[in-house]
Enzyme design. Structure first.
Site, PDB file in Angstrom:
ATOM      1  N   ARG A  40       7.983  16.210   1.855  1.00  0.00           N
ATOM      2  CA  ARG A  40       6.785  16.263   0.804  1.00  0.00           C
ATOM      3  C   ARG A  40       5.964  17.777   1.226  1.00  0.00           C
ATOM      4  NH1 ARG A  40       4.292  10.392  -0.123  1.00  0.00           N
ATOM      5  NH2 ARG A  40       5.879   9.721  -1.458  1.00  0.00           N
ATOM      6  N   LYS A 177       9.242  -6.440  -2.866  1.00  0.00           N
ATOM      7  CA  LYS A 177       8.474  -6.957  -3.795  1.00  0.00           C
ATOM      8  C   LYS A 177       8.589  -6.910  -5.196  1.00  0.00           C
ATOM      9  CE  LYS A 177       4.169  -8.163  -2.599  1.00  0.00           C
ATOM     10  NZ  LYS A 177       2.929  -7.849  -2.435  1.00  0.00           N
ATOM     11  N   GLY A 322       9.758   5.872  -2.036  1.00  0.00           N
ATOM     12  CA  GLY A 322       9.734   6.447  -0.649  1.00  0.00           C
ATOM     13  C   GLY A 322      10.721   5.945   0.171  1.00  0.00           C
ATOM     14  N   GLY A 345       5.370   4.795  -6.792  1.00  0.00           N
ATOM     15  CA  GLY A 345       4.701   4.010  -7.942  1.00  0.00           C
ATOM     16  C   GLY A 345       4.285   4.929  -9.121  1.00  0.00           C
TER      17      GLY A 345
HETATM   18  P1  ADP Z   1      10.935   1.992  -2.438  1.00  0.00           P
HETATM   19  O1  ADP Z   1       9.619   2.563  -1.221  1.00  0.00           O
HETATM   20  O2  ADP Z   1      12.137   2.737  -2.370  1.00  0.00           O
HETATM   21  O3  ADP Z   1       9.917   1.772  -3.845  1.00  0.00           O
HETATM   22  P2  ADP Z   1      10.188  -0.612  -1.511  1.00  0.00           P
HETATM   23  O4  ADP Z   1       9.098  -0.403  -1.010  1.00  0.00           O
HETATM   24  O5  ADP Z   1      10.083  -1.461  -2.759  1.00  0.00           O
HETATM   25  O6  ADP Z   1      11.193   0.526  -2.064  1.00  0.00           O
HETATM   26  O7  ADP Z   1      11.241  -1.680  -0.669  1.00  0.00           O
HETATM   27  C1  ADP Z   1      11.788  -1.043   0.489  1.00  0.00           C
HETATM   28  C2  ADP Z   1      11.928  -2.229   1.489  1.00  0.00           C
HETATM   29  O8  ADP Z   1      12.419  -3.397   1.165  1.00  0.00           O
HETATM   30  C3  ADP Z   1      12.507  -1.730   2.648  1.00  0.00           C
HETATM   31  O9  ADP Z   1      11.810  -1.844   3.844  1.00  0.00           O
HETATM   32  C4  ADP Z   1      13.696  -2.949   3.047  1.00  0.00           C
HETATM   33  O10 ADP Z   1      13.902  -3.382   4.344  1.00  0.00           O
HETATM   34  C5  ADP Z   1      13.131  -3.970   2.197  1.00  0.00           C
HETATM   35  N1  ADP Z   1      14.249  -4.882   1.585  1.00  0.00           N
HETATM   36  C6  ADP Z   1      15.319  -4.667   0.906  1.00  0.00           C
HETATM   37  N2  ADP Z   1      16.033  -5.595   0.697  1.00  0.00           N
HETATM   38  C7  ADP Z   1      15.380  -6.915   1.337  1.00  0.00           C
HETATM   39  C8  ADP Z   1      15.777  -8.141   1.654  1.00  0.00           C
HETATM   40  N3  ADP Z   1      16.715  -8.793   1.091  1.00  0.00           N
HETATM   41  N4  ADP Z   1      14.999  -8.949   2.492  1.00  0.00           N
HETATM   42  C9  ADP Z   1      14.034  -8.295   2.803  1.00  0.00           C
HETATM   43  N5  ADP Z   1      13.480  -7.022   2.708  1.00  0.00           N
HETATM   44  C10 ADP Z   1      14.089  -6.175   1.815  1.00  0.00           C
HETATM   45 MG    MG Z   2       8.478   1.540  -0.154  1.00  0.00          MG
END
Ligand code: ADP
Ligand code: MG
Length: 369
Positions: A40, A177, A322, A345
């Protein structure tokens, strides 16, 4: 029209405040934090260098973490200031904007103090442009303003993907989530040709189909919303095999029905191959959210396969989020996608709404006719 750097006029001898997104991942003890990825900071250099090359004095300002309006050494910008001094000597960096509660509450007194002695404002913090915070919406009310190169490119790429994508356009979604992302999934139904869903969020969908999911992540209050999406017109591809831990905590591969107390932590190899095929045959792909708990090597294969497909497909590829960007970099495919969005986001909200508070503010700046 969003003003660009060229719309600032002659910048020589002027003091420019650049709102950057230096919210970088860090580790180590609170008093001696180290940067684990400076992506970044490097991403802001085209804008910073454009200004300094033309004789402007540059002051950067960013938030880091969530100090919630109080000074907290854990969120000090000092390690970032050191790295910035190596990358862009002579450029200043203010202390964490969120040490002052006025940043998040958009307090006019905070904004006045922030722009005291400043001639020009540049927003290059795409990752924060979806927030109506002081440093995002305040300065363009009075100062000649522009979008930095990073913000400009984000808006061009995501705007094109939103309005005029090469089809089929596929959204690959994962992450922990579903409630965070449900609004976006709903908004994307009018834009994408199909969804591919893995990660923790797939289990709420599987539960909505009536499948047993053991102790996997599930947001029960979102099951109805998932049912509605599953009944809609846009195909939703879900995993057909799952990797995770069995009831005894041992690594195991399952079919689409999980035994009691088993936990799904990655998509299985069959699903990864099927998802990769969809990515390979698409013409545009937007990916947000890892396919599994990739931080643990045992559950990284699904995310790795998708990252590789993203690097190999002929489709126009955009990665937002991220953790997704970190996964891509971890597997060495960072340079092989068309665009890595710096905002998680913000990229989702921009795809959903087509505009952001930070962009609206720039359009209202005094240098915009
Ligand atoms: P991004 O930052 O790319 O938007 P998120 O923050 O929504 O992604 O999600 C990332 C997290 O989701 C990671 O820390 C990963 O470990 C967790 N994750 C992915 N699949 C699972 C799962 N099946 N059970 C629990 N955690 C999960
Ligand atoms: Mg994330």
């Amino acid at each position: 029209m969003i003003p660009h750097l060229e719309d600032l006029g002659d910048v020589r001898g002027k003091t420019a405040l650049v709102r950057t997104d230096f919210n970088v991942p860090m580790s180590g003890p609170d008093s001696a934090r180290v940067i684990t990825d400076d992506f970044r900071i490097r991403a802001a250099l085209p804008t910073i260098n454009w200004l300094t090359d033309r004789g402007a004095k540059v002051i950067c300002a960013s938030h880091l973490g969530r100090p919630k309006g109080v000074v907290n050494i854990k969120y000090s910008m000092a390690p970032i200031r050191e790295r910035l001094a190596e990358l862009a000597p002579g450029v200043e960096l203010l202390e964490n904007l969120r040490f002052d509660a006025g940043e998040e509450s958009n307090d006019p007194a905070f904004v006045a103090q922030l722009i005291n002695g400043v001639d020009l404002y540049i927003n290059d913090a795409f990752g924060a442009a979806h927030r109506s915070h002081g440093s995002i919406v305040g300065p363009p009310k009075t100062l000649p303003s522009a979008a930095g190169r990073l913000l400009q490119r984000e808006v061009e790429v995501l705007g094109e993907m939103r309005k005029n994508p090469k089809r089929p356009l596929i959204a690959v979604l994962g992450g922990a989530k579903i409630s965070d992302k449900l609004g976006v999934i709903e908004a994307l139904t009018s834009i994408v040709d199909a969804f591919v869903i893995g990660g923790g969020m797939c289990f709420t969908f599987l539960a909505a189909k009536g499948l047993p999911i053991g102790d996997s992540l599930c947001e029960k209050n979102q099951i109805d919303a998932c049912k509605k999406l599953l009944a809609g017109n846009v195909p939703i591809h879900l995993p057909e095999d799952i990797v995770g831990l069995d009831a005894d905590g041992n690594f195991a591969t399952f079919g689409v029905r999980l035994p009691e107390h088993a936990k799904g932590l990655d998509i299985g190899p069959g699903s990864a191959a099927a998802f990769a095929d969809i990515v390979m045959s698409a013409r545009s792909v937007f990916w947000n959210g890892p396919m599994g708990m990739f931080e643990d090597d045992r559950f990284a294969a699904g995310t790795r396969t998708i990252a590789q497909a993203m690097s190999e497909t002929k489709a126009f590829t955009v990665v937002g989020g991220g953790d997704s960007a970190a996964a891509l970099a971890q597997f060495g495919y960072e340079k092989d996608v068309d665009h890595v969005s710096t905002g998680g986001g913000a990229s989702l909200e921009f795809l959903e709404l087509g505009d952001l508070p930070g962009l609206i503010a720039l359009r209202g700046a005094p240098n915009v006719k």
